[in-house]
Design an enzyme around this catalytic site. Structure first.
Site, PDB file in Angstrom:
ATOM      1  N   HIS A  65     -53.217 -50.596  17.974  1.00 17.56           N
ATOM      2  CA  HIS A  65     -52.139 -51.436  17.449  1.00 17.56           C
ATOM      3  C   HIS A  65     -51.261 -51.938  18.578  1.00 17.56           C
ATOM      4  CE1 HIS A  65     -47.863 -51.696  16.116  1.00 17.56           C
ATOM      5  NE2 HIS A  65     -48.425 -52.549  15.300  1.00 17.56           N
ATOM      6  N   GLN A 116     -42.564 -39.880   9.533  1.00 12.61           N
ATOM      7  CA  GLN A 116     -41.688 -40.196  10.662  1.00 12.61           C
ATOM      8  C   GLN A 116     -41.405 -41.691  10.636  1.00 12.61           C
ATOM      9  OE1 GLN A 116     -42.988 -38.290  14.305  1.00 12.61           O
ATOM     10  NE2 GLN A 116     -42.256 -40.001  15.513  1.00 12.61           N
ATOM     11  N   ARG A 170     -46.253 -54.761  23.506  1.00 15.50           N
ATOM     12  CA  ARG A 170     -46.416 -53.309  23.369  1.00 15.50           C
ATOM     13  C   ARG A 170     -47.794 -53.071  22.762  1.00 15.50           C
ATOM     14  NH1 ARG A 170     -41.437 -50.145  23.489  1.00 15.50           N
ATOM     15  NH2 ARG A 170     -39.666 -51.551  23.699  1.00 15.50           N
ATOM     16  N   LYS A 206     -49.923 -46.240  10.286  1.00 14.42           N
ATOM     17  CA  LYS A 206     -48.601 -46.844  10.492  1.00 14.42           C
ATOM     18  C   LYS A 206     -48.358 -47.937   9.461  1.00 14.42           C
ATOM     19  CE  LYS A 206     -49.068 -46.437  15.507  1.00 14.42           C
ATOM     20  NZ  LYS A 206     -49.286 -47.197  16.742  1.00 14.42           N
ATOM     21  N   LYS A 222     -47.959 -48.594  31.961  1.00 13.74           N
ATOM     22  CA  LYS A 222     -48.969 -47.840  31.214  1.00 13.74           C
ATOM     23  C   LYS A 222     -49.845 -48.783  30.388  1.00 13.74           C
ATOM     24  CE  LYS A 222     -49.297 -44.143  27.771  1.00 13.74           C
ATOM     25  NZ  LYS A 222     -48.517 -43.191  26.964  1.00 13.74           N
ATOM     26  N   ASP A 223     -49.210 -49.710  29.652  1.00  8.67           N
ATOM     27  CA  ASP A 223     -49.996 -50.629  28.820  1.00  8.67           C
ATOM     28  C   ASP A 223     -50.827 -51.600  29.646  1.00  8.67           C
ATOM     29  OD1 ASP A 223     -49.060 -49.388  26.554  1.00  8.67           O
ATOM     30  OD2 ASP A 223     -47.628 -50.952  26.030  1.00  8.67           O
ATOM     31  N   TYR A 231     -41.538 -48.707  12.393  1.00  4.15           N
ATOM     32  CA  TYR A 231     -42.828 -48.101  12.097  1.00  4.15           C
ATOM     33  C   TYR A 231     -42.566 -46.880  11.223  1.00  4.15           C
ATOM     34  CZ  TYR A 231     -44.384 -49.909  16.738  1.00  4.15           C
ATOM     35  OH  TYR A 231     -44.679 -50.654  17.842  1.00  4.15           O
ATOM     36  N   HIS A 261     -52.183 -49.413  21.317  1.00  2.47           N
ATOM     37  CA  HIS A 261     -52.183 -47.956  21.258  1.00  2.47           C
ATOM     38  C   HIS A 261     -52.934 -47.418  20.046  1.00  2.47           C
ATOM     39  CE1 HIS A 261     -47.965 -48.799  23.014  1.00  2.47           C
ATOM     40  NE2 HIS A 261     -48.831 -48.726  23.987  1.00  2.47           N
TER      41      HIS A 261
END
Length: 183
Positions: free
Chosen positions: A119, A46, A59, A72, A167-168, A132, A62
């Site tokens: 990351h 992906q 960001r 990744k 969220k982060d 990514y 995660h």
């Protein structure tokens, strides 16, 4: 292409070897055989793009749980970021150690992030784009994270955090979850 190891086992820096002429250059950015020889994941299934309008956009940090691990290969194609990865592999001798690499459109460097590493990055310029390539599709429900400002991680960000998602910003501190990355 050159694959460089880092002090944290499994994390690698991937640099291109451009072949230049009057048109510009050509370079290999991924080579399955070279990745296999270096012990890195060779199946990338992906590709994702992260567009970031403002400098200071953060960001991360995660990671995916062991039930849906994800490697990744991260590259900045416009602008610049400081990219950081943290080892969250249970029982690892480098548990919670991190690697920081500046990725820019000019240095064309990529960072290989192994499975079970948190990351994240912060943009160092407005209008920054990051790509990514990942080894597995995103699996909802198994994403976890670490706080970018957790004092137990000791991460240093070169510019103030101006933009971060709710969220982060709400991932737990390690001290609040017993000193271990959330599982």
């Amino acid at each position: 292409m050159r694959i460089e190891t880092t002090p944290v086992a499994g994390v690698a820096i991937v640099r291109i070897d451009p072949r230049t002429d009057e048109r510009g250059f050509f370079a290999r950015s991924f080579d399955r055989d070279a990745f296999a020889e270096a012990g890195l994941e060779t199946e990338l299934v992906q590709a994702n793009i992260s567009w970031n309008e403002r400098r200071g956009t953060l960001r991360g940090m995660h990671y995916q749980l062991e039930s849906a691990p994800e490697a990744k290969l991260v590259r900045c194609t416009r602008g610049a970021v400081l990219d950081q990865v943290v080892d969250v592999r249970p029982g690892s001798p480098t548990y919670l150690q991190h690697v920081s690499v500046e990725l820019t459109e000019d240095n064309r460097t990529a960072l290989y992030v192994p499975p079970l590493f948190a990351h994240g990055f912060i943009t160092l310029a407005d209008r920054t784009e990051v790509t990514y390539n990942v080894s597995a599709p995103y699996t909802p429900g198994v994403e976890r994270g670490l706080r970018h400002d957790d004092p137990d991680l000791g991460l240093s960000w070169p510019v103030p955090v101006e933009v971060v998602s709710a969220k982060d910003a709400s991932w737990p501190l390690l001290a609040d979850v017993g000193g271990e990355a959330p599982r």
